[in-house]
Design an enzyme around this catalytic site. Structure first.
Site, PDB file in Angstrom:
ATOM      1  N   ASN A  46       0.758  -1.127  -0.241  1.00 17.25           N
ATOM      2  CA  ASN A  46      -0.061   0.010  -0.032  1.00 17.25           C
ATOM      3  C   ASN A  46       0.964   1.322  -0.088  1.00 17.25           C
ATOM      4  O   ASN A  46       0.458   2.412   0.070  1.00 17.25           O
ATOM      5  CB  ASN A  46      -1.054   0.172   1.304  1.00 17.25           C
ATOM      6  CG  ASN A  46      -1.930  -0.989   1.069  1.00 17.25           C
ATOM      7  OD1 ASN A  46      -2.547  -1.283   0.065  1.00 17.25           O
ATOM      8  ND2 ASN A  46      -2.686  -1.289   2.213  1.00 17.25           N
ATOM      9  N   HIS A 132     -15.650   0.344   3.238  1.00 20.35           N
ATOM     10  CA  HIS A 132     -14.993  -0.343   4.144  1.00 20.35           C
ATOM     11  C   HIS A 132     -15.571  -0.838   5.488  1.00 20.35           C
ATOM     12  O   HIS A 132     -16.512  -0.496   5.859  1.00 20.35           O
ATOM     13  CB  HIS A 132     -13.636   0.461   4.747  1.00 20.35           C
ATOM     14  CG  HIS A 132     -12.456  -0.152   5.104  1.00 20.35           C
ATOM     15  ND1 HIS A 132     -12.404  -0.069   6.484  1.00 20.35           N
ATOM     16  CD2 HIS A 132     -11.462  -0.878   4.588  1.00 20.35           C
ATOM     17  CE1 HIS A 132     -11.198  -0.758   6.883  1.00 20.35           C
ATOM     18  NE2 HIS A 132     -10.761  -1.191   5.799  1.00 20.35           N
ATOM     19  N   GLU A 182     -16.372   5.820  -0.905  1.00 16.51           N
ATOM     20  CA  GLU A 182     -14.752   6.068  -0.861  1.00 16.51           C
ATOM     21  C   GLU A 182     -14.259   6.697  -2.211  1.00 16.51           C
ATOM     22  O   GLU A 182     -15.018   6.771  -3.208  1.00 16.51           O
ATOM     23  CB  GLU A 182     -14.295   4.352  -0.684  1.00 16.51           C
ATOM     24  CG  GLU A 182     -14.807   3.924   0.578  1.00 16.51           C
ATOM     25  CD  GLU A 182     -14.269   2.377   0.743  1.00 16.51           C
ATOM     26  OE1 GLU A 182     -13.095   2.206  -0.019  1.00 16.51           O
ATOM     27  OE2 GLU A 182     -14.720   1.844   1.521  1.00 16.51           O
ATOM     28  N   SER A 186     -11.154  -0.045  -2.231  1.00 15.68           N
ATOM     29  CA  SER A 186      -9.920  -0.766  -2.007  1.00 15.68           C
ATOM     30  C   SER A 186      -9.616  -1.934  -2.724  1.00 15.68           C
ATOM     31  O   SER A 186      -8.586  -2.494  -3.082  1.00 15.68           O
ATOM     32  CB  SER A 186      -9.802  -1.006  -0.348  1.00 15.68           C
ATOM     33  OG  SER A 186     -11.180  -1.656  -0.094  1.00 15.68           O
ATOM     34  N   ASP A 211     -14.232   8.561   2.430  1.00 20.18           N
ATOM     35  CA  ASP A 211     -12.950   7.712   2.746  1.00 20.18           C
ATOM     36  C   ASP A 211     -12.031   7.805   1.664  1.00 20.18           C
ATOM     37  O   ASP A 211     -12.312   7.052   0.855  1.00 20.18           O
ATOM     38  CB  ASP A 211     -13.386   6.183   3.316  1.00 20.18           C
ATOM     39  CG  ASP A 211     -12.183   5.429   3.736  1.00 20.18           C
ATOM     40  OD1 ASP A 211     -11.182   5.890   3.322  1.00 20.18           O
ATOM     41  OD2 ASP A 211     -12.649   4.462   4.279  1.00 20.18           O
ATOM     42  N   HIS A 214      -7.400   5.340  -0.203  1.00 23.29           N
ATOM     43  CA  HIS A 214      -6.543   4.740  -1.436  1.00 23.29           C
ATOM     44  C   HIS A 214      -6.225   6.008  -2.324  1.00 23.29           C
ATOM     45  O   HIS A 214      -5.806   6.000  -3.466  1.00 23.29           O
ATOM     46  CB  HIS A 214      -7.235   3.637  -2.060  1.00 23.29           C
ATOM     47  CG  HIS A 214      -7.290   2.337  -1.048  1.00 23.29           C
ATOM     48  ND1 HIS A 214      -6.329   1.710  -0.712  1.00 23.29           N
ATOM     49  CD2 HIS A 214      -8.364   1.961  -0.584  1.00 23.29           C
ATOM     50  CE1 HIS A 214      -6.609   0.825   0.057  1.00 23.29           C
ATOM     51  NE2 HIS A 214      -7.838   0.922   0.372  1.00 23.29           N
ATOM     52  N   LYS A 241      -1.085   4.359   4.093  1.00 24.55           N
ATOM     53  CA  LYS A 241      -0.919   3.935   2.845  1.00 24.55           C
ATOM     54  C   LYS A 241       0.000   4.973   2.248  1.00 24.55           C
ATOM     55  O   LYS A 241       1.130   4.643   2.519  1.00 24.55           O
ATOM     56  CB  LYS A 241      -2.288   3.704   2.416  1.00 24.55           C
ATOM     57  CG  LYS A 241      -3.070   2.530   3.055  1.00 24.55           C
ATOM     58  CD  LYS A 241      -4.537   2.289   2.294  1.00 24.55           C
ATOM     59  CE  LYS A 241      -4.906   1.022   2.937  1.00 24.55           C
ATOM     60  NZ  LYS A 241      -6.070   1.318   4.035  1.00 24.55           N
TER      61      LYS A 241
HETATM   62  C1  LIG Z   1      -6.790   0.790   5.241  1.00 25.18           C
HETATM   63  C2  LIG Z   1      -8.316   1.307   5.088  1.00 25.18           C
HETATM   64  C3  LIG Z   1      -8.927   1.951   6.356  1.00 25.18           C
HETATM   65  C4  LIG Z   1      -8.173   1.772   7.668  1.00 25.18           C
HETATM   66  O1  LIG Z   1      -7.111   2.806   7.785  1.00 25.18           O
HETATM   67  P1  LIG Z   1      -6.054   2.296   8.775  1.00 25.18           P
HETATM   68  O2  LIG Z   1      -5.342   3.623   9.314  1.00 25.18           O
HETATM   69  O3  LIG Z   1      -5.300   1.082   8.300  1.00 25.18           O
HETATM   70  O4  LIG Z   1      -6.770   1.738   9.960  1.00 25.18           O
HETATM   71  C5  LIG Z   1     -10.078   2.479   6.077  1.00 25.18           C
HETATM   72  N1  LIG Z   1     -10.841   2.548   5.037  1.00 25.18           N
HETATM   73  C6  LIG Z   1     -10.123   2.157   3.942  1.00 25.18           C
HETATM   74  C7  LIG Z   1     -10.971   2.128   2.616  1.00 25.18           C
HETATM   75  C8  LIG Z   1      -8.832   1.392   4.001  1.00 25.18           C
HETATM   76  O5  LIG Z   1      -8.496   0.729   2.886  1.00 25.18           O
END
Ligand SMILES: *Cc1c(COP(=O)(O)O)cnc(C)c1O
Length: 387
Positions: A46, A132, A182, A186, A211, A214, A241
């Protein structure tokens, strides 16, 4: 016997070929990974922009530790909120053009916190079906009514909102609607139609929550993510990430930030993130804003992969770092993965329940650390292994 379910449930996972075990990674960067004394080309990272191990970020971490300490020594409302946190928040506000920003221990925690805060009993949350786990858990544990619309289906979302509006005409108080999606998804790496989501949310006086886990760093002229596309009310993104540190932020207006400081249990009852790491994160973001070549390289290499795969390979094309090749059957997907591993390629098989039944897939992530020859080799191997 008491707690029988612990072993019984794991045993059942084994029988359904869904058993999961961890791999201890000896070394890794955005290009290579060393596991069990073997070196592999890494297509499961990531670290999209290849910033992990960046010497300037390492140096900022050291400087942050020396100036502010490795530990915040308290929650943000006691004495944990330091200059390092404030400076990072200010930079994020400028980057995303938002009035306020709060830091959380993880993206998982931030999503949970925000779904619970926005999930007041007067609210209705509309989540994209592929949201997510942390968004779904947060929404379901809130006091709000929760509806999930089919993935990226703007017509269904419109329909839900219109129904709700008709409903609330009879009520004294209008429903507070929140649309949740999002920026980049993901598992498939596809994007939400952010411009349309923003338009719909305005039409219905709803809040738009994205969110950007990514998208941050990868999408937008200076890596600002979904804010580059339209006006988004609330943006959450992880530092874990493309930003290559750890923790998360929520960027929003002053009103919501104040509400969270006063009511969000995740924010109030958790130690503030390491100030050293906040300082390193600030450095990472400034590199992301300035080094456009990292985003350009991801786009070039992604195009190269698409052009080198033979026509029958079911690659989902998109503008992010994530490229899925949907195989379907779980065992077949694991077999392909193993064959690629034998050729020195590490990528992940994504299986149910992470994705729907019969849509198991290879998830290829291309980073700014990869080279043309890596992509050529990957494409040749995939062409050979998938007939
Ligand atoms: C990785 C991820 C999260 C969580 O983030 P962390 O900081 O790893 O807890 C939340 N939403 C999505 C879409 C993710 O891919």
């Amino acid at each position: 016997m008491a707690f029988d379910f612990l072993t019984a449930d794991v045993e059942q996972q084994k029988q359904r070929t869904r058993y999961r075990a961890r791999q201890c990674v000896a070394e890794q960067n955005g290009r290579h990974v060393k596991i069990n004394d073997e070196n592999y080309l890494n297509f499961s990272s990531n670290d999209y922009l290849g910033l992990n191990h960046h010497p300037e970020i390492n140096l900022a971490l050291l400087e942050g530790a020396q100036r502010f300490g490795t530990c915040a020594s308290g929650s943000s409302l006691i004495t944990g909120y330091s200059y390092a946190h404030q400076a990072l928040e200010n930079d994020i506000c400028d980057w995303l053009n938002k009035a306020n920003c709060l830091l959380f221990a993880s993206g998982f925690s931030a999503n949970n916190a925000l779904m619970q805060a926005l999930g007041h009993k007067s609210c209705q949350l509309y989540l994209d079906k592929l949201s997510h786990a942390s968004l779904i858990d947060g929404a379901l544990s809130s006091d709000a009514k929760v509806k999930r619309f089919l993935h990226n289906d703007m017509n269904q979302l419109q329909k839900f909102l219109t129904q709700c509006q008709q409903h609330s005409v009879d009520q004294v108080n209008a429903t507070n609607n929140v649309i949740v999606s999002e920026g980049v998804f993901s598992m498939d790496g596809d994007q939400a139609d952010v411009a349309n989501l923003a338009k719909i949310s305005q039409q219905h006086q709803a809040l738009l929550y994205l969110d950007d886990a990514h998208s941050i760093g990868v999408i937008g002229e200076s890596g600002e993510g979904s804010s580059s596309v339209a006006d988004v009310d609330i943006v959450m993104a992880t530092f874990g990430k493309s930003i290559a540190t750890s923790g998360a932020f929520v960027a929003c207006d002053n009103g919501l930030a104040e509400y969270l400081i006063n009511f969000s249990r995740h924010y109030i009852y958790s130690t503030a993130i390491s100030p050293a790491l906040a300082w390193a994160t600030k450095k990472s973001i400034s590199i992301i804003q300035n080094e456009h070549w990292r985003r350009e390289k991801i786009a070039e290499l992604s195009q190269l992969l698409a052009s080198k795969l033979t026509g029958n390979i079911p690659l989902l094309k998109n503008a992010s770092s994530i490229h899925a090749i949907v195989i379907g059957d779980e065992t077949a997907t694991l077999n392909v993965c193993q064959k690629l591993r034998n050729k020195g390629i590490w990528l992940t098989a994504i299986r149910p329940p992470t994705v729907p039944n019969n849509s198991s897939r290879l998830r290829v992530t291309i980073t700014a650390s990869h080279e043309v020859k890596d992509i050529n080799y990957l494409a040749n191997c995939i062409n050979e292994v998938i007939e």
